[in-house]
Write an enzyme that holds these catalytic residues in place. Structure first.
Site, PDB file in Angstrom:
ATOM      1  N   LYS A 128      10.437 -83.356  21.013  1.00 56.47           N
ATOM      2  CA  LYS A 128      10.871 -83.065  19.645  1.00 56.47           C
ATOM      3  C   LYS A 128      11.172 -84.336  18.865  1.00 56.47           C
ATOM      4  O   LYS A 128      10.801 -84.462  17.692  1.00 56.47           O
ATOM      5  CB  LYS A 128      12.115 -82.176  19.712  1.00 56.47           C
ATOM      6  CG  LYS A 128      12.761 -81.845  18.377  1.00 56.47           C
ATOM      7  CD  LYS A 128      13.845 -80.800  18.547  1.00 56.47           C
ATOM      8  CE  LYS A 128      15.018 -81.298  19.346  1.00 56.47           C
ATOM      9  NZ  LYS A 128      15.819 -82.324  18.646  1.00 56.47           N
ATOM     10  N   LYS A 179      13.008 -81.348  34.621  1.00 59.52           N
ATOM     11  CA  LYS A 179      13.501 -82.424  35.472  1.00 59.52           C
ATOM     12  C   LYS A 179      14.489 -81.809  36.456  1.00 59.52           C
ATOM     13  O   LYS A 179      14.931 -80.661  36.267  1.00 59.52           O
ATOM     14  CB  LYS A 179      14.180 -83.527  34.647  1.00 59.52           C
ATOM     15  CG  LYS A 179      15.422 -83.067  33.907  1.00 59.52           C
ATOM     16  CD  LYS A 179      16.063 -84.184  33.100  1.00 59.52           C
ATOM     17  CE  LYS A 179      16.718 -85.223  33.981  1.00 59.52           C
ATOM     18  NZ  LYS A 179      17.500 -86.203  33.201  1.00 59.52           N
ATOM     19  N   CYS A 206      14.514 -83.035  24.210  1.00 57.17           N
ATOM     20  CA  CYS A 206      14.691 -84.232  23.370  1.00 57.17           C
ATOM     21  C   CYS A 206      13.404 -85.003  23.123  1.00 57.17           C
ATOM     22  O   CYS A 206      12.974 -85.151  21.978  1.00 57.17           O
ATOM     23  CB  CYS A 206      15.742 -85.148  23.996  1.00 57.17           C
ATOM     24  SG  CYS A 206      17.410 -84.466  23.980  1.00 57.17           S
ATOM     25  N   PHE A 213      23.584 -89.234  23.539  1.00 59.53           N
ATOM     26  CA  PHE A 213      22.630 -89.868  24.444  1.00 59.53           C
ATOM     27  C   PHE A 213      22.810 -89.295  25.851  1.00 59.53           C
ATOM     28  O   PHE A 213      22.922 -90.026  26.831  1.00 59.53           O
ATOM     29  CB  PHE A 213      22.830 -91.384  24.453  1.00 59.53           C
ATOM     30  CG  PHE A 213      22.600 -92.024  23.112  1.00 59.53           C
ATOM     31  CD1 PHE A 213      21.325 -92.305  22.657  1.00 59.53           C
ATOM     32  CD2 PHE A 213      23.670 -92.328  22.286  1.00 59.53           C
ATOM     33  CE1 PHE A 213      21.109 -92.886  21.415  1.00 59.53           C
ATOM     34  CE2 PHE A 213      23.473 -92.915  21.044  1.00 59.53           C
ATOM     35  CZ  PHE A 213      22.185 -93.202  20.607  1.00 59.53           C
TER      36      PHE A 213
END
Length: 438
Positions: A265, A323, A262, A151
């Site tokens: 997908k 980002k 992430c 994560f």
């Protein structure tokens, strides 16, 4: 503990380095000999804040090593992490050829009890397929397969790994559970949980978490688009929503869509999994459709402003990474903006603090890459802001105004105060707020 990490991409390198930081002996494996040689020489192949410091220290102190020899790593390890690519296929499914290929190789190499961990984001049922691939040549008493989804947020991945909100581990083996608990115990001393569950639930947890976050982003982008039409201010709406404890403040910022390795997908893969089970996951279909539109929002605004005629116009682009605090450009909204602008005949002058080399590898001399954000403005007819790097937040507005042909800004990240932009004399069009300076 003795650990092998197979794959030195984003997840694998952060995982291996952070495990070494807590005193474990880590060998990272990659088939790219040149990359391994560069890492052995101290070169960190990705940009991630603070990773270089941990990388250098643990390599120097002998806890972090790199090799192309899988057998060497297997002989060393009691735990093997599979951190391999799972690229999306044309139907959105995750391609498991790398993971299953390595699992078959491991089946012929393991000679002592080993925990094999799926660290990559994989569809529900992958753990069973990895188990079957290992069992083709290996006695089942010599291994357990565990799901341990990551994560990590790019830009703060080191901090996320060292101080996780939670650790999710999927296993039905008491022996594997005890080993994994011992491995992760140093990371949760503040009391955050290690959550054990079955393998399929752990696999689903990662997809569910990322897809929910992507849903929040797309929902707020829809609210922002509606705010523009209805005359509301999305910043005020966001603050009003975020103060509700049931909702919370995070992932409510509108923009030009989500990107990266992430969210796109994982949303596709979860939708594909739903289709395999004959379930119509309509929310996810909408999330993807909204994002496809939203990442072209700035290009739409530019075309509307210039009357659908961008030919011969020069557009300055601030931000290329998907980002801030990363050089990752996978599914970056900036790339879709560039494609649209080039297709319309515009010229692009771009700056990003970290991602320009990666973008240059795609576009070459089709766009102009600049030394800093102000150079990108020189001779441009408008500025488009696509990534919210901190260096863009408090610029010299007078310098910006004198560099641009016209004081026109299209802000895909809502960096600036509307009143300040009026005072500075800019035409300023952002996301979900009124256009000022018309």
């Amino acid at each position: 503990m003795k650990i092998a990490v197979v794959g030195t991409g984003y997840v694998g390198l952060v995982t291996g380095t952070c495990f070494a930081e807590t005193g474990n002996e880590v060998i990272c494996v990659d088939i790219d000999a040149d990359k391994v040689a560069r890492m052995r020489n101290g070169e960190v192949p990705i940009y991630e804040p603070d990773l270089d410091v941990l990388f250098e220290r643990n390599q120097r102190q002998g806890r972090l090593q790199f090799t192309t020899n899988l057998q060497e790593a297997v002989d060393h390890a009691e735990i093997i992490f599979l951190a391999l690519p799972t690229p999306p296929g044309e139907d959105g499914s995750a391609d498991l050829k790398y993971i299953l290929g390595v699992a078959k190789e491991l089946g012929g190499m393991i000679s002592h009890y080993t925990v094999v961990v799926d660290k990559s984001t994989v569809p529900v049922g992958t753990g069973e397929r990895v188990h079957a691939a290992l069992a083709e040549k290996l006695d089942e008493s010599l291994f357990d397969v565990v799901s341990n989804p990551e994560f990590l947020r790019e830009g703060v991945a080191v901090d996320d790994f060292l101080k996780p909100d939670r650790v999710v581990i999927g296993t039905n083996s008491d022996r594997a559970q005890e080993i994994m608990h011992r491995l992760y115990e140093p990371f949760v001393r503040s009391g955050n949980p290690i959550i054990f569950m079955d393998v399929r639930s752990a696999e689903m947890t990662k997809y569910a978490a990322n897809s929910y976050l992507a849903t929040r982003i797309s929902f707020m982008n829809e609210i922002a688009n509606l705010c523009e039409i209805a005359g509301a201010d999305v910043d005020a709406v966001r603050r009003g929503m975020g103060s509700d404890s049931r909702i919370g403040k995070r992932f409510l910022f509108p923009g030009v869509g989500y990107g990266g390795s992430c969210f796109p997908k994982d949303v596709q893969a979860l939708a594909h999994t739903a289709g395999q089970h004959d379930y119509d996951f309509r929310i996810l279909t909408s999330v993807m459709a909204v994002n496809d539109r939203q990442r072209l929002r700035i290009a739409d605004k530019l075309e509307a402003y210039f009357g659908d005629d961008l030919k011969g116009k020069t557009i300055a682009l601030w931000g290329l990474a998907f980002k801030p605090n990363t050089d990752d450009i996978r599914e970056a909204p900036a790339l879709y903006t560039i494609d649209r602008l080039l297709g319309a005949g515009a010229q692009v002058r771009a700056f990003d603090p970290e991602a320009m080399d990666n973008v240059k590898a795609i576009y070459g001399d089709k766009i102009t890459f600049c030394e800093d954000q102000y150079e990108a403005l020189e001779g441009a007819d408008a500025l488009a802001i696509v990534t919210e790097w901190s260096v863009f937040r408090t610029p010299n507005f007078d310098r910006m105004k004198s560099s641009l042909n016209h004081p026109v800004i299209f802000d895909g990240r809502n960096l600036y105060d509307l009143r300040r932009m009026v005072e500075a004399g800019f035409y300023y069009d952002s996301i979900g707020r009124q256009v000022v300076g018309e």
